[in-house]
Design a protein around this motif. Structure first.
Motif, mmCIF file in Angstrom:
data_model
loop_
_atom_site.group_PDB
_atom_site.id
_atom_site.type_symbol
_atom_site.label_atom_id
_atom_site.label_comp_id
_atom_site.label_asym_id
_atom_site.label_seq_id
_atom_site.Cartn_x
_atom_site.Cartn_y
_atom_site.Cartn_z
ATOM 1 N N THR A 75 0.855 -1.131 0.177
ATOM 2 C CA THR A 75 0.120 0.042 0.089
ATOM 3 C C THR A 75 1.028 1.362 -0.064
ATOM 4 O O THR A 75 2.148 1.310 0.404
ATOM 5 C CB THR A 75 -0.957 0.038 1.351
ATOM 6 N N VAL A 76 0.318 2.396 -0.383
ATOM 7 C CA VAL A 76 1.144 3.598 -0.429
ATOM 8 C C VAL A 76 0.992 4.115 0.871
ATOM 9 O O VAL A 76 0.120 4.247 1.385
ATOM 10 C CB VAL A 76 0.173 4.610 -1.601
ATOM 11 N N PRO A 77 2.241 4.521 1.282
ATOM 12 C CA PRO A 77 2.302 5.120 2.668
ATOM 13 C C PRO A 77 1.506 6.231 2.731
ATOM 14 O O PRO A 77 1.586 7.045 1.849
ATOM 15 C CB PRO A 77 3.854 5.448 2.740
ATOM 16 N N GLY A 78 0.901 6.492 3.980
ATOM 17 C CA GLY A 78 0.129 7.543 3.902
ATOM 18 C C GLY A 78 0.701 8.758 4.917
ATOM 19 O O GLY A 78 1.888 8.903 4.858
ATOM 20 N N ALA B 144 4.598 -4.211 8.041
ATOM 21 C CA ALA B 144 4.068 -5.612 7.385
ATOM 22 C C ALA B 144 3.090 -5.106 6.527
ATOM 23 O O ALA B 144 3.302 -6.156 5.481
ATOM 24 C CB ALA B 144 3.451 -6.460 8.594
ATOM 25 N N GLN B 145 2.462 -3.967 6.651
ATOM 26 C CA GLN B 145 1.384 -3.935 5.599
ATOM 27 C C GLN B 145 1.995 -3.676 4.086
ATOM 28 O O GLN B 145 1.395 -4.110 3.225
ATOM 29 C CB GLN B 145 0.569 -2.808 5.997
ATOM 30 N N HIS B 146 2.965 -2.844 4.131
ATOM 31 C CA HIS B 146 3.745 -2.337 3.106
ATOM 32 C C HIS B 146 4.372 -3.960 2.189
ATOM 33 O O HIS B 146 4.344 -3.756 1.092
ATOM 34 C CB HIS B 146 4.971 -1.498 3.089
ATOM 35 N N GLY B 147 4.477 -4.754 2.813
ATOM 36 C CA GLY B 147 5.267 -5.720 2.078
ATOM 37 C C GLY B 147 4.330 -6.489 1.210
ATOM 38 O O GLY B 147 3.222 -6.709 1.489
ATOM 39 N N SER B 148 4.777 -7.033 -0.103
ATOM 40 C CA SER B 148 4.273 -7.908 -0.968
ATOM 41 C C SER B 148 4.573 -9.339 -0.727
ATOM 42 O O SER B 148 4.236 -9.897 -1.622
ATOM 43 C CB SER B 148 4.597 -7.427 -2.253
ATOM 44 N N PHE C 159 7.592 4.993 7.487
ATOM 45 C CA PHE C 159 6.769 5.906 8.135
ATOM 46 C C PHE C 159 6.037 6.860 7.132
ATOM 47 O O PHE C 159 5.251 7.816 7.685
ATOM 48 C CB PHE C 159 7.720 6.735 8.864
ATOM 49 N N GLY C 160 5.954 6.596 5.969
ATOM 50 C CA GLY C 160 5.229 7.486 4.863
ATOM 51 C C GLY C 160 6.087 8.556 4.507
ATOM 52 O O GLY C 160 7.154 8.956 4.843
ATOM 53 N N ILE D 236 9.213 1.193 -5.086
ATOM 54 C CA ILE D 236 8.931 -0.137 -4.435
ATOM 55 C C ILE D 236 8.736 0.376 -2.957
ATOM 56 O O ILE D 236 7.761 -0.141 -2.483
ATOM 57 C CB ILE D 236 10.406 -0.999 -4.500
ATOM 58 N N ALA D 237 9.432 1.336 -2.563
ATOM 59 C CA ALA D 237 9.219 1.786 -1.137
ATOM 60 C C ALA D 237 7.930 2.588 -1.077
ATOM 61 O O ALA D 237 7.099 2.262 -0.030
ATOM 62 C CB ALA D 237 10.491 2.995 -0.782
ATOM 63 N N LEU D 238 7.161 3.152 -1.881
ATOM 64 C CA LEU D 238 5.856 3.790 -2.305
ATOM 65 C C LEU D 238 4.947 2.887 -2.494
ATOM 66 O O LEU D 238 3.651 3.359 -2.284
ATOM 67 C CB LEU D 238 6.015 4.827 -3.055
ATOM 68 N N GLY D 239 5.232 1.565 -2.752
ATOM 69 C CA GLY D 239 3.970 0.692 -3.153
ATOM 70 C C GLY D 239 3.478 0.907 -4.410
ATOM 71 O O GLY D 239 2.086 0.641 -4.461
#
Length: 376
Positions: A5-8, A21-25, A238-239, A294-297
């Protein structure tokens, strides 16, 4: 598998683990599969450089300079060496991610278990192959070969068995700095930011002072890329954050200077390639941009199940492709007379198969065992 997901908005320290954990694919382990694919691309860039973008021993393998074998491509292949800088950016990202919240002993065990088993096998393979009577390349002395097993051959002045191992010496110094300054006291956003700022300052002071001891410790030629990767991990964890993006921007601006200074030269017939400063900056910028996406999803589409396997081949491929590639090219091209383009592709294929064997036979067995032995 949960897509990244894109960091907020910027997260607090307490919220960050769940967000990470949410960011990982890669499921529960939070693996970023696209990063595996980028690692393999960087390794293939280096292979293009070693096989067709430089002179030296590879010219002996082809029977003449690669610029004559690939007159329209050798100039482009010469930029493949920038795969190393992209590797370092990825390494900064991954080491910060894997070291976050991990005890020092566990961090040490994971790094040793990851680096050494395949490396030891690569040392043995190159030594054995170069010892064959029909191979024209020579092995290093027995004493230097034994020193190479420690991965400390450069600081002690021993001859390298693997030409690519100079990058591992840079990686080891990065691990040591990160372990002492971040892992040992405990990773926090504030501490990581201070680490990046302090290392950047040490980099420019080292360059200005011309002190060799500082250069060895802070490695100004490569530090910016590791720092850039760390900054991108802060964005991932951290977004969007002006401070994290500032770290990334500063690292790129400093890093491109060292890349251009080390790789550019004015046209001269005695040089093999005429790299353009503009292209060097552009390739480096593309590497940073790829890790940033990749870092930004932003690469949900690159969530293919085979990418972790491709990433697993990267390290053993990187270790063996150069020196053993010389031998394979010599056999296929000079002895069997196969055309250059076919030999180029076949050699990369042979090295990937060898990397797969090393991963399956060596890494899958020895890496977990060594990790357990070092951090039971």
């Amino acid at each position: 598998m949960t897509a990244p997901t894109v960091p907020g908005p910027r997260l607090t320290e307490a919220q960050a683990p769940a967000a990470g954990a949410q960011h990982g694919s890669g499921g529960a382990a939070g693996r970023l599969r696209a990063l595996d694919g980028l690692r393999l691309i960087a390794a293939l860039m280096v292979a293009l450089y070693h096989y067709g973008g430089r002179d030296g021993e590879i010219g002996q393998a082809w029977g003449r300079s690669p610029r004559h074998e690939f007159p329209h491509l050798s100039g482009a292949f010469a930029y493949g060496c920038l795969g190393v800088q992209i590797f370092f950016v990825i390494s900064g990202f991954v080491i910060c991610m894997s070291g976050w919240g991990r005890p020092l002993r566990s961090f040490f065990a994971s790094r040793v278990a990851r680096l050494y088993p395949a490396y030891w096998v690569a040392i043995a393979l190159v030594t054995l192959v170069f010892a064959l009577p029909w191979v024209t390349y020579k092995t290093v002395s027995p004493s230097d070969t034994l020193v190479n097993l420690t991965m400390l051959q450069q600081p002690v002045g021993a001859t390298r068995v693997l030409g690519v191992c100079w990058t591992l010496w840079a990686e080891l110094r990065f691990y040591a700095l990160f372990a002492l300054c971040v892992v040992l006291p405990g990773a926090t956003r504030h501490r990581v930011v201070l680490f990046c700022a302090g290392w950047t300052l040490a980099t420019v002071i080292t360059t200005a002072s011309h002190l060799e001891v500082l250069r060895v410790v802070f490695m100004p030629e490569y530090s910016a890329y590791f720092i850039g990767g760390i900054g991108l991990y802060l964005v991932h964890r951290f977004g969007h954050d002006a401070l994290a993006w500032g770290i990334v921007a500063m690292s790129f601006l400093v890093g491109q200077h060292y890349a251009v200074a080390g790789l550019w030269h004015p046209p001269n017939p005695h040089y093999f390639s005429y790299r353009s400063a503009y292209v060097i900056i552009a390739v480096l910028a593309l590497g940073y941009a790829a890790v940033a996406l990749i870092a930004l999803g932003k690469v949900r589409w690159a969530n293919w199940s085979w990418l972790p396997f491709a990433g697993a081949l990267t390290y053993p491929f990187y270790l063996v492709h150069e020196h053993l590639g010389w031998v394979v090219i010599g056999v296929l091209h000079r002895r069997l007379g196969l055309p250059s383009a076919a030999v180029f592709v076949m050699t990369i294929g042979v090295m990937l198969v060898l990397a797969w064997l090393m991963h399956r036979v060596v890494e899958r067995r020895l890496t977990p065992a060594l990790r357990r032995a070092l951090a039971p």
